[in-house]
Design an enzyme around this catalytic site. Sequence first.
Site, PDB file in Angstrom:
ATOM      1  N   GLY A   1       0.819  -1.219   0.000  1.00  0.00           N
ATOM      2  CA  GLY A   1       0.000   0.000   0.000  1.00  0.00           C
ATOM      3  C   GLY A   1       0.847   1.261   0.000  1.00  0.00           C
ATOM      4  O   GLY A   1       0.538   2.243  -0.699  1.00  0.00           O
ATOM      5  N   CYS A   2       1.922   1.248   0.753  1.00  0.00           N
ATOM      6  CA  CYS A   2       2.798   2.423   0.847  1.00  0.00           C
ATOM      7  C   CYS A   2       3.518   2.668  -0.477  1.00  0.00           C
ATOM      8  O   CYS A   2       3.729   3.815  -0.876  1.00  0.00           O
ATOM      9  CB  CYS A   2       3.800   2.251   1.985  1.00  0.00           C
ATOM     10  SG  CYS A   2       2.979   2.098   3.586  1.00  0.00           S
TER      11      CYS A   2
END
Length: 155
Positions: free
Chosen positions: A43-44
């Site tokens: 996600g990052c």
Amino acid sequence: MLELESTAPDFCLSNQDDVEICSRDLRGKWIVLYFYPKDSTPGCTTEACEFSTAVDAYDDMGAIILGVSADSTKSHRNFIEKKSLEITLLSDPTTQMMQDYGVWAMKKNYGKEYMGIVRSTYIIDPQGVVKAAWTNVKVKDHVMKVKEELMKLQG
């Protein structure tokens, strides 16, 4: 989370190149300040790559994008090099800035509780005032939503 229309807390943190970046030096610019849990996680990585792809559009609006996590400057350098990112990442290993911004909080995963970073984004105006805030951010379409909000705020 910080209240809208409140003054954003001052900060001085090292970026990926071990250069100190201070909020006082950014007065006069719009700041998109996003907090994320960990370099090189799925996600990052998506969020950082999307902000990086949009960096020219933000530049055109007079805004700087700053990502913040507790990762080291070395980790940030590796992340930037690996993904060819064009944004600035700040290292907050003590979590003091994250605490000041209300994004360091108790989290729960698989029944275990721990302190961690709540994925959050703030738009701060050139005078240092919080104009928009997102908490528990879902990465999909987030960068576009932030850009749309910034355009609205700038009229």
